[in-house]
Design a protein around this motif. Sequence first.
Motif, PDB file in Angstrom:
ATOM      1  N   ARG A   1       0.847  -1.205   0.000  1.00  0.00           N
ATOM      2  CA  ARG A   1       0.000   0.000   0.000  1.00  0.00           C
ATOM      3  C   ARG A   1       0.871   1.239   0.000  1.00  0.00           C
ATOM      4  N   PHE A   2       0.415   2.265  -0.693  1.00  0.00           N
ATOM      5  CA  PHE A   2       1.013   3.594  -0.562  1.00  0.00           C
ATOM      6  C   PHE A   2      -0.094   4.465   0.024  1.00  0.00           C
ATOM      7  N   GLY A   3      -0.064   4.736   1.307  1.00  0.00           N
ATOM      8  CA  GLY A   3      -1.183   5.416   1.969  1.00  0.00           C
ATOM      9  C   GLY A   3      -2.399   4.514   1.897  1.00  0.00           C
ATOM     10  N   SER A   4      -3.520   5.039   1.385  1.00  0.00           N
ATOM     11  CA  SER A   4      -4.720   4.205   1.310  1.00  0.00           C
ATOM     12  C   SER A   4      -4.809   3.474  -0.035  1.00  0.00           C
ATOM     13  N   PHE A   5      -3.874   3.777  -0.950  1.00  0.00           N
ATOM     14  CA  PHE A   5      -3.894   3.168  -2.286  1.00  0.00           C
ATOM     15  C   PHE A   5      -3.188   1.803  -2.264  1.00  0.00           C
ATOM     16  N   ILE A   6      -3.869   0.781  -2.806  1.00  0.00           N
ATOM     17  CA  ILE A   6      -3.270  -0.556  -2.818  1.00  0.00           C
ATOM     18  C   ILE A   6      -2.630  -0.795  -4.184  1.00  0.00           C
ATOM     19  N   ALA A   7      -1.307  -0.736  -4.239  1.00  0.00           N
ATOM     20  CA  ALA A   7      -0.588  -0.866  -5.515  1.00  0.00           C
ATOM     21  C   ALA A   7      -0.423  -2.323  -5.914  1.00  0.00           C
ATOM     22  N   VAL A   8      -0.240  -3.204  -4.924  1.00  0.00           N
ATOM     23  CA  VAL A   8      -0.129  -4.651  -5.166  1.00  0.00           C
ATOM     24  C   VAL A   8      -1.079  -5.326  -4.188  1.00  0.00           C
TER      25      VAL A   8
ATOM     26  N   LEU B   1       2.908  -9.129 -17.327  1.00  0.00           N
ATOM     27  CA  LEU B   1       2.245  -8.175 -18.210  1.00  0.00           C
ATOM     28  C   LEU B   1       1.255  -7.321 -17.438  1.00  0.00           C
ATOM     29  N   GLY B   2       0.860  -6.221 -18.055  1.00  0.00           N
ATOM     30  CA  GLY B   2      -0.183  -5.391 -17.444  1.00  0.00           C
ATOM     31  C   GLY B   2      -0.059  -3.958 -17.891  1.00  0.00           C
ATOM     32  N   PRO B   3      -1.196  -3.245 -17.917  1.00  0.00           N
ATOM     33  CA  PRO B   3      -1.153  -1.845 -18.352  1.00  0.00           C
ATOM     34  C   PRO B   3      -0.326  -0.972 -17.411  1.00  0.00           C
ATOM     35  N   ASN B   4      -0.041   0.243 -17.810  1.00  0.00           N
ATOM     36  CA  ASN B   4       0.705   1.180 -16.968  1.00  0.00           C
ATOM     37  C   ASN B   4       0.017   1.315 -15.617  1.00  0.00           C
ATOM     38  N   GLY B   5       0.800   1.277 -14.566  1.00  0.00           N
ATOM     39  CA  GLY B   5       0.256   1.470 -13.229  1.00  0.00           C
ATOM     40  C   GLY B   5      -0.337   0.220 -12.607  1.00  0.00           C
ATOM     41  N   ALA B   6      -0.201  -0.936 -13.280  1.00  0.00           N
ATOM     42  CA  ALA B   6      -0.812  -2.178 -12.780  1.00  0.00           C
ATOM     43  C   ALA B   6      -0.172  -2.651 -11.475  1.00  0.00           C
ATOM     44  N   GLY B   7       1.095  -2.324 -11.273  1.00  0.00           N
ATOM     45  CA  GLY B   7       1.774  -2.774 -10.050  1.00  0.00           C
ATOM     46  C   GLY B   7       2.962  -3.687 -10.314  1.00  0.00           C
ATOM     47  N   LYS B   8       3.398  -3.778 -11.559  1.00  0.00           N
ATOM     48  CA  LYS B   8       4.488  -4.702 -11.926  1.00  0.00           C
ATOM     49  C   LYS B   8       5.808  -4.297 -11.271  1.00  0.00           C
ATOM     50  N   THR B   9       6.193  -3.032 -11.464  1.00  0.00           N
ATOM     51  CA  THR B   9       7.468  -2.584 -10.905  1.00  0.00           C
ATOM     52  C   THR B   9       7.456  -2.667  -9.376  1.00  0.00           C
ATOM     53  N   THR B  10       6.334  -2.321  -8.778  1.00  0.00           N
ATOM     54  CA  THR B  10       6.235  -2.379  -7.316  1.00  0.00           C
ATOM     55  C   THR B  10       6.432  -3.817  -6.829  1.00  0.00           C
ATOM     56  N   THR B  11       5.849  -4.781  -7.546  1.00  0.00           N
ATOM     57  CA  THR B  11       6.036  -6.193  -7.178  1.00  0.00           C
ATOM     58  C   THR B  11       7.516  -6.565  -7.291  1.00  0.00           C
TER      59      THR B  11
ATOM     60  N   SER C   1      16.618  -2.236 -14.065  1.00  0.00           N
ATOM     61  CA  SER C   1      15.442  -1.413 -13.773  1.00  0.00           C
ATOM     62  C   SER C   1      14.936  -0.761 -15.051  1.00  0.00           C
ATOM     63  N   GLN C   2      13.720  -0.219 -14.944  1.00  0.00           N
ATOM     64  CA  GLN C   2      13.041   0.363 -16.096  1.00  0.00           C
ATOM     65  C   GLN C   2      13.895   1.466 -16.732  1.00  0.00           C
ATOM     66  N   LYS C   3      14.640   2.180 -15.893  1.00  0.00           N
ATOM     67  CA  LYS C   3      15.619   3.141 -16.425  1.00  0.00           C
ATOM     68  C   LYS C   3      16.968   2.463 -16.292  1.00  0.00           C
TER      69      LYS C   3
ATOM     70  N   ASP D   1      12.967  -5.274 -15.943  1.00  0.00           N
ATOM     71  CA  ASP D   1      11.759  -4.450 -15.964  1.00  0.00           C
ATOM     72  C   ASP D   1      11.729  -3.623 -17.246  1.00  0.00           C
ATOM     73  N   GLU D   2      10.880  -4.020 -18.167  1.00  0.00           N
ATOM     74  CA  GLU D   2      10.788  -3.385 -19.492  1.00  0.00           C
ATOM     75  C   GLU D   2      12.163  -3.176 -20.111  1.00  0.00           C
ATOM     76  N   PRO D   3      12.922  -4.257 -20.258  1.00  0.00           N
ATOM     77  CA  PRO D   3      14.295  -4.091 -20.732  1.00  0.00           C
ATOM     78  C   PRO D   3      14.392  -3.640 -22.175  1.00  0.00           C
TER      79      PRO D   3
ATOM     80  N   THR E   1       7.009  -6.653 -19.920  1.00  0.00           N
ATOM     81  CA  THR E   1       7.026  -6.082 -21.277  1.00  0.00           C
ATOM     82  C   THR E   1       5.634  -5.606 -21.656  1.00  0.00           C
ATOM     83  N   HIS E   2       5.605  -4.600 -22.536  1.00  0.00           N
ATOM     84  CA  HIS E   2       4.338  -4.167 -23.125  1.00  0.00           C
ATOM     85  C   HIS E   2       4.207  -4.697 -24.551  1.00  0.00           C
ATOM     86  N   TYR E   3       5.216  -5.467 -24.999  1.00  0.00           N
ATOM     87  CA  TYR E   3       5.185  -6.000 -26.364  1.00  0.00           C
ATOM     88  C   TYR E   3       4.669  -7.438 -26.343  1.00  0.00           C
TER      89      TYR E   3
HETATM   90  N1  LIG Z   1       6.445   5.280  -4.098  1.00  0.00           N
HETATM   91  C1  LIG Z   1       5.172   5.379  -4.489  1.00  0.00           C
HETATM   92  N2  LIG Z   1       4.290   6.173  -3.822  1.00  0.00           N
HETATM   93  C2  LIG Z   1       3.009   6.255  -4.212  1.00  0.00           C
HETATM   94  N3  LIG Z   1       2.477   5.570  -5.236  1.00  0.00           N
HETATM   95  C3  LIG Z   1       3.286   4.774  -5.934  1.00  0.00           C
HETATM   96  C4  LIG Z   1       4.683   4.624  -5.604  1.00  0.00           C
HETATM   97  N4  LIG Z   1       5.240   3.761  -6.472  1.00  0.00           N
HETATM   98  C5  LIG Z   1       4.254   3.373  -7.304  1.00  0.00           C
HETATM   99  N5  LIG Z   1       3.080   3.984  -6.980  1.00  0.00           N
HETATM  100  C6  LIG Z   1       1.791   3.787  -7.660  1.00  0.00           C
HETATM  101  O1  LIG Z   1       1.498   2.391  -7.658  1.00  0.00           O
HETATM  102  C7  LIG Z   1       0.876   2.017  -8.877  1.00  0.00           C
HETATM  103  C8  LIG Z   1       1.657   0.876  -9.491  1.00  0.00           C
HETATM  104  O2  LIG Z   1       2.883   1.399 -10.006  1.00  0.00           O
HETATM  105  P1  LIG Z   1       3.970   0.490 -10.736  1.00  0.00           P
HETATM  106  O3  LIG Z   1       5.106   1.382 -11.042  1.00  0.00           O
HETATM  107  O4  LIG Z   1       4.219  -0.705  -9.921  1.00  0.00           O
HETATM  108  O5  LIG Z   1       3.192   0.097 -12.060  1.00  0.00           O
HETATM  109  P2  LIG Z   1       3.726  -0.680 -13.353  1.00  0.00           P
HETATM  110  O6  LIG Z   1       2.815  -1.842 -13.568  1.00  0.00           O
HETATM  111  O7  LIG Z   1       5.168  -0.959 -13.214  1.00  0.00           O
HETATM  112  O8  LIG Z   1       3.470   0.391 -14.519  1.00  0.00           O
HETATM  113  P3  LIG Z   1       4.319   0.717 -15.853  1.00  0.00           P
HETATM  114  O9  LIG Z   1       3.883  -0.274 -16.903  1.00  0.00           O
HETATM  115  O10 LIG Z   1       3.879   2.104 -16.218  1.00  0.00           O
HETATM  116  O11 LIG Z   1       5.756   0.654 -15.511  1.00  0.00           O
HETATM  117  C9  LIG Z   1       0.795   3.271  -9.732  1.00  0.00           C
HETATM  118  O12 LIG Z   1      -0.507   3.827  -9.574  1.00  0.00           O
HETATM  119  C10 LIG Z   1       1.835   4.185  -9.122  1.00  0.00           C
HETATM  120  O13 LIG Z   1       1.503   5.533  -9.313  1.00  0.00           O
END
Ligand SMILES: Nc1ncnc2c1ncn2[C@@H]1O[C@H](COP(=O)(O)OP(=O)(O)OP(=O)(O)O)[C@@H](O)[C@H]1O
Length: 247
Positions: free
Chosen positions: A16-23, A39-49, A86-88, A163-165, A195-197
Amino acid sequence: MNNNNSTITVNNLTKRFGSFIAVDDVSFEVKKGEVFGFLGPNGAGKTTTIRMLCGLLDPDGGSGSVAGFDVKKESEQIKASIGYMSQKFSLYEDLTVFENLDFYAGVYDVDPKIRGMRIGEIIKMAGLVGREGELTSNLALGFKQRLALGGAILHKPPVLFLDEPTSGVDPRSRKNFWKLIYQLAEAGTTVLVTTHYMTEAEFCQKLALMYQGKIIASGTPAEFKNLVPGAADLDEVFVSLVERERK
Ligand SMILES: Nc1ncnc2c1ncn2[C@@H]1O[C@H](COP(=O)(O)OP(=O)(O)OP(=O)(O)O)[C@@H](O)[C@H]1O
Ligand SMILES: [Mg+2]
Protein backbone atom coordinates in the motif's frame (compact mmCIF):
# COMPACT_ATOMS: atom_id res chain seq x y z
CA MET A 1 16.04 -23.34 0.63
CA ASN A 2 12.54 -23.86 -0.62
CA ASN A 3 11.71 -27.22 -2.10
CA ASN A 4 10.24 -28.17 -5.49
CA ASN A 5 12.99 -26.07 -7.13
CA SER A 6 10.77 -23.05 -7.60
CA THR A 7 13.04 -20.07 -7.51
CA ILE A 8 10.50 -17.32 -6.99
CA THR A 9 7.52 -17.97 -4.76
CA VAL A 10 5.04 -15.23 -3.98
CA ASN A 11 2.08 -15.67 -1.62
CA ASN A 12 -0.57 -13.00 -1.11
CA LEU A 13 1.96 -10.20 -1.49
CA THR A 14 0.49 -6.75 -0.81
CA LYS A 15 1.83 -3.20 -0.95
CA ARG A 16 0.00 0.00 0.00
CA PHE A 17 1.01 3.59 -0.56
CA GLY A 18 -1.18 5.42 1.97
CA SER A 19 -4.72 4.21 1.31
CA PHE A 20 -3.89 3.17 -2.29
CA ILE A 21 -3.27 -0.56 -2.82
CA ALA A 22 -0.59 -0.87 -5.51
CA VAL A 23 -0.13 -4.65 -5.17
CA ASP A 24 -3.17 -6.52 -3.95
CA ASP A 25 -2.86 -10.09 -2.69
CA VAL A 26 -0.61 -11.34 -5.47
CA SER A 27 0.54 -15.00 -5.65
CA PHE A 28 2.61 -16.81 -8.28
CA GLU A 29 5.55 -19.12 -8.73
CA VAL A 30 8.48 -19.14 -11.16
CA LYS A 31 10.53 -22.30 -11.60
CA LYS A 32 14.25 -22.58 -12.12
CA GLY A 33 15.30 -21.70 -15.67
CA GLU A 34 11.85 -20.44 -16.59
CA VAL A 35 11.25 -17.21 -18.52
CA PHE A 36 8.22 -15.67 -16.83
CA GLY A 37 6.48 -12.72 -18.47
CA PHE A 38 4.83 -10.15 -16.26
CA LEU A 39 2.24 -8.17 -18.21
CA GLY A 40 -0.18 -5.39 -17.44
CA PRO A 41 -1.15 -1.85 -18.35
CA ASN A 42 0.71 1.18 -16.97
CA GLY A 43 0.26 1.47 -13.23
CA ALA A 44 -0.81 -2.18 -12.78
CA GLY A 45 1.77 -2.77 -10.05
CA LYS A 46 4.49 -4.70 -11.93
CA THR A 47 7.47 -2.58 -10.91
CA THR A 48 6.24 -2.38 -7.32
CA THR A 49 6.04 -6.19 -7.18
CA ILE A 50 9.56 -6.51 -8.61
CA ARG A 51 10.94 -3.99 -6.12
CA MET A 52 9.54 -6.05 -3.24
CA LEU A 53 11.06 -9.24 -4.68
CA CYS A 54 14.45 -7.53 -5.03
CA GLY A 55 14.39 -6.60 -1.35
CA LEU A 56 14.17 -2.88 -2.19
CA LEU A 57 10.69 -2.28 -0.82
CA ASP A 58 9.04 -3.76 2.28
CA PRO A 59 5.78 -5.61 1.66
CA ASP A 60 2.78 -4.71 3.83
CA GLY A 61 1.38 -8.21 3.69
CA GLY A 62 1.96 -11.71 2.38
CA SER A 63 5.28 -13.41 1.82
CA GLY A 64 7.79 -14.20 -0.86
CA SER A 65 11.00 -16.06 -1.40
CA VAL A 66 13.64 -15.54 -4.06
CA ALA A 67 16.47 -18.03 -4.60
CA GLY A 68 15.55 -19.56 -1.27
CA PHE A 69 15.63 -16.32 0.72
CA ASP A 70 12.78 -14.54 2.47
CA VAL A 71 11.98 -11.15 0.89
CA LYS A 72 11.09 -9.65 4.25
CA LYS A 73 13.93 -10.94 6.41
CA GLU A 74 16.81 -11.72 4.07
CA SER A 75 16.96 -8.79 1.69
CA GLU A 76 20.76 -8.61 1.84
CA GLN A 77 21.13 -12.25 0.71
CA ILE A 78 18.55 -11.62 -2.00
CA LYS A 79 20.46 -8.62 -3.32
CA ALA A 80 23.53 -10.85 -3.73
CA SER A 81 21.51 -13.57 -5.53
CA ILE A 82 19.70 -11.50 -8.12
CA GLY A 83 20.34 -9.28 -11.08
CA TYR A 84 18.00 -6.34 -11.53
CA MET A 85 17.71 -4.30 -14.67
CA SER A 86 15.44 -1.41 -13.77
CA GLN A 87 13.04 0.36 -16.10
CA LYS A 88 15.62 3.14 -16.42
CA PHE A 89 18.87 1.42 -17.36
CA SER A 90 21.20 2.17 -14.46
CA LEU A 91 24.32 3.20 -16.33
CA TYR A 92 26.61 6.15 -15.80
CA GLU A 93 26.56 8.03 -19.07
CA ASP A 94 29.82 9.83 -18.28
CA LEU A 95 31.74 6.61 -17.63
CA THR A 96 33.22 4.39 -20.30
CA VAL A 97 31.89 0.93 -21.13
CA PHE A 98 34.68 -0.66 -19.10
CA GLU A 99 34.25 1.72 -16.16
CA ASN A 100 30.53 1.00 -15.92
CA LEU A 101 31.17 -2.75 -15.75
CA ASP A 102 34.05 -2.31 -13.32
CA PHE A 103 31.72 -0.26 -11.13
CA TYR A 104 29.12 -3.06 -11.09
CA ALA A 105 31.82 -5.65 -10.42
CA GLY A 106 32.66 -3.65 -7.29
CA VAL A 107 29.03 -3.27 -6.22
CA TYR A 108 28.43 -7.01 -6.63
CA ASP A 109 31.73 -7.90 -5.05
CA VAL A 110 32.97 -10.00 -7.98
CA ASP A 111 36.22 -11.72 -6.97
CA PRO A 112 39.07 -9.42 -8.13
CA LYS A 113 40.93 -12.50 -9.44
CA ILE A 114 38.25 -13.20 -12.05
CA ARG A 115 36.95 -9.65 -12.49
CA GLY A 116 38.93 -8.86 -15.65
CA MET A 117 37.93 -12.14 -17.29
CA ARG A 118 34.27 -11.71 -16.38
CA ILE A 119 34.17 -8.13 -17.67
CA GLY A 120 35.76 -9.39 -20.90
CA GLU A 121 33.02 -12.02 -21.27
CA ILE A 122 30.31 -9.41 -20.76
CA ILE A 123 31.87 -7.00 -23.26
CA LYS A 124 31.84 -9.81 -25.79
CA MET A 125 28.21 -10.68 -25.00
CA ALA A 126 27.22 -7.04 -25.43
CA GLY A 127 28.98 -6.84 -28.80
CA LEU A 128 31.27 -4.10 -27.51
CA VAL A 129 34.71 -5.60 -28.14
CA GLY A 130 37.05 -2.75 -29.16
CA ARG A 131 34.72 -0.13 -27.66
CA GLU A 132 35.68 -0.64 -24.01
CA GLY A 133 37.05 2.90 -23.72
CA GLU A 134 34.07 4.59 -25.34
CA LEU A 135 31.81 6.86 -23.32
CA THR A 136 28.51 5.17 -22.54
CA SER A 137 26.62 8.31 -23.64
CA ASN A 138 27.87 7.66 -27.21
CA LEU A 139 26.31 4.18 -27.44
CA ALA A 140 23.14 3.45 -29.38
CA LEU A 141 20.23 2.39 -27.16
CA GLY A 142 20.49 -1.29 -28.15
CA PHE A 143 24.09 -1.40 -26.92
CA LYS A 144 23.23 0.47 -23.73
CA GLN A 145 20.55 -2.12 -23.11
CA ARG A 146 22.98 -5.02 -23.49
CA LEU A 147 25.54 -3.21 -21.35
CA ALA A 148 22.93 -2.70 -18.63
CA LEU A 149 22.06 -6.40 -18.81
CA GLY A 150 25.77 -7.18 -18.55
CA GLY A 151 26.06 -5.08 -15.42
CA ALA A 152 23.14 -6.96 -13.89
CA ILE A 153 24.62 -10.43 -14.54
CA LEU A 154 28.35 -9.86 -13.86
CA HIS A 155 28.07 -11.85 -10.61
CA LYS A 156 26.17 -14.69 -12.34
CA PRO A 157 22.99 -14.37 -10.29
CA PRO A 158 20.59 -17.36 -10.32
CA VAL A 159 17.58 -15.03 -10.60
CA LEU A 160 17.20 -12.11 -12.98
CA PHE A 161 14.56 -9.36 -12.91
CA LEU A 162 14.20 -7.37 -16.12
CA ASP A 163 11.76 -4.45 -15.96
CA GLU A 164 10.79 -3.38 -19.49
CA PRO A 165 14.29 -4.09 -20.73
CA THR A 166 13.44 -3.53 -24.38
CA SER A 167 11.28 -0.41 -24.28
CA GLY A 168 12.30 2.10 -26.92
CA VAL A 169 14.69 -0.32 -28.62
CA ASP A 170 14.40 -1.23 -32.31
CA PRO A 171 13.06 -4.67 -33.36
CA ARG A 172 16.45 -6.11 -34.34
CA SER A 173 18.05 -5.14 -31.03
CA ARG A 174 15.03 -6.55 -29.21
CA LYS A 175 15.42 -9.83 -31.04
CA ASN A 176 19.11 -10.00 -30.14
CA PHE A 177 18.30 -9.17 -26.55
CA TRP A 178 15.81 -12.03 -26.35
CA LYS A 179 18.47 -14.40 -27.66
CA LEU A 180 20.58 -13.42 -24.67
CA ILE A 181 17.65 -13.96 -22.30
CA TYR A 182 17.19 -17.44 -23.73
CA GLN A 183 20.87 -18.29 -23.38
CA LEU A 184 20.76 -17.25 -19.73
CA ALA A 185 17.61 -19.28 -19.08
CA GLU A 186 19.06 -22.34 -20.79
CA ALA A 187 22.06 -22.06 -18.49
CA GLY A 188 19.64 -22.24 -15.52
CA THR A 189 18.94 -18.59 -14.76
CA THR A 190 15.37 -17.86 -13.73
CA VAL A 191 14.07 -14.76 -15.50
CA LEU A 192 11.12 -12.55 -14.63
CA VAL A 193 10.58 -9.98 -17.36
CA THR A 194 7.99 -7.26 -17.83
CA THR A 195 7.03 -6.08 -21.28
CA HIS A 196 4.34 -4.17 -23.12
CA TYR A 197 5.19 -6.00 -26.36
CA MET A 198 2.96 -9.02 -26.96
CA THR A 199 5.41 -10.38 -29.54
CA GLU A 200 7.79 -10.76 -26.58
CA ALA A 201 5.10 -12.24 -24.36
CA GLU A 202 4.93 -15.08 -26.91
CA PHE A 203 8.55 -15.93 -26.08
CA CYS A 204 7.80 -16.51 -22.39
CA GLN A 205 7.03 -19.97 -21.01
CA LYS A 206 4.54 -18.59 -18.50
CA LEU A 207 2.64 -15.32 -18.26
CA ALA A 208 0.82 -13.40 -15.57
CA LEU A 209 -1.41 -10.45 -16.38
CA MET A 210 -1.72 -7.79 -13.71
CA TYR A 211 -4.36 -5.09 -13.51
CA GLN A 212 -5.06 -2.65 -10.68
CA GLY A 213 -2.71 -4.51 -8.35
CA LYS A 214 -4.21 -7.97 -8.94
CA ILE A 215 -3.21 -10.88 -11.15
CA ILE A 216 -6.26 -11.35 -13.37
CA ALA A 217 -4.92 -14.21 -15.54
CA SER A 218 -1.96 -16.55 -15.70
CA GLY A 219 -0.73 -19.49 -17.75
CA THR A 220 1.22 -20.33 -20.89
CA PRO A 221 0.79 -18.10 -23.98
CA ALA A 222 -1.40 -20.86 -25.50
CA GLU A 223 -3.57 -21.02 -22.37
CA PHE A 224 -3.93 -17.24 -22.49
CA LYS A 225 -5.26 -17.38 -26.03
CA ASN A 226 -7.85 -19.96 -25.00
CA LEU A 227 -9.21 -17.54 -22.41
CA VAL A 228 -10.58 -15.33 -25.18
CA PRO A 229 -12.04 -17.50 -27.96
CA GLY A 230 -11.69 -15.91 -31.38
CA ALA A 231 -8.96 -13.49 -30.38
CA ALA A 232 -6.51 -13.00 -33.24
CA ASP A 233 -3.41 -12.57 -31.10
CA LEU A 234 -2.14 -11.92 -27.58
CA ASP A 235 -2.72 -8.17 -27.99
CA GLU A 236 -6.44 -8.82 -28.38
CA VAL A 237 -6.43 -11.27 -25.48
CA PHE A 238 -4.71 -8.73 -23.26
CA VAL A 239 -7.11 -5.89 -24.11
CA SER A 240 -10.15 -8.13 -23.77
CA LEU A 241 -9.14 -9.53 -20.36
CA VAL A 242 -8.49 -6.02 -19.01
CA GLU A 243 -11.82 -4.76 -20.43
CA ARG A 244 -13.66 -7.58 -18.68
CA GLU A 245 -12.20 -6.52 -15.35
CA ARG A 246 -13.12 -2.91 -15.95
CA LYS A 247 -16.84 -3.71 -16.19
N1 LIG B 1 6.44 5.28 -4.10
C1 LIG B 1 5.17 5.38 -4.49
N2 LIG B 1 4.29 6.17 -3.82
C2 LIG B 1 3.01 6.26 -4.21
N3 LIG B 1 2.48 5.57 -5.24
C3 LIG B 1 3.29 4.77 -5.93
C4 LIG B 1 4.68 4.62 -5.60
N4 LIG B 1 5.24 3.76 -6.47
C5 LIG B 1 4.25 3.37 -7.30
N5 LIG B 1 3.08 3.98 -6.98
C6 LIG B 1 1.79 3.79 -7.66
O1 LIG B 1 1.50 2.39 -7.66
C7 LIG B 1 0.88 2.02 -8.88
C8 LIG B 1 1.66 0.88 -9.49
O2 LIG B 1 2.88 1.40 -10.01
P1 LIG B 1 3.97 0.49 -10.74
O3 LIG B 1 5.11 1.38 -11.04
O4 LIG B 1 4.22 -0.71 -9.92
O5 LIG B 1 3.19 0.10 -12.06
P2 LIG B 1 3.73 -0.68 -13.35
O6 LIG B 1 2.82 -1.84 -13.57
O7 LIG B 1 5.17 -0.96 -13.21
O8 LIG B 1 3.47 0.39 -14.52
P3 LIG B 1 4.32 0.72 -15.85
O9 LIG B 1 3.88 -0.27 -16.90
O10 LIG B 1 3.88 2.10 -16.22
O11 LIG B 1 5.76 0.65 -15.51
C9 LIG B 1 0.80 3.27 -9.73
O12 LIG B 1 -0.51 3.83 -9.57
C10 LIG B 1 1.84 4.18 -9.12
O13 LIG B 1 1.50 5.53 -9.31
MG1 LIG C 1 6.82 -0.38 -14.24
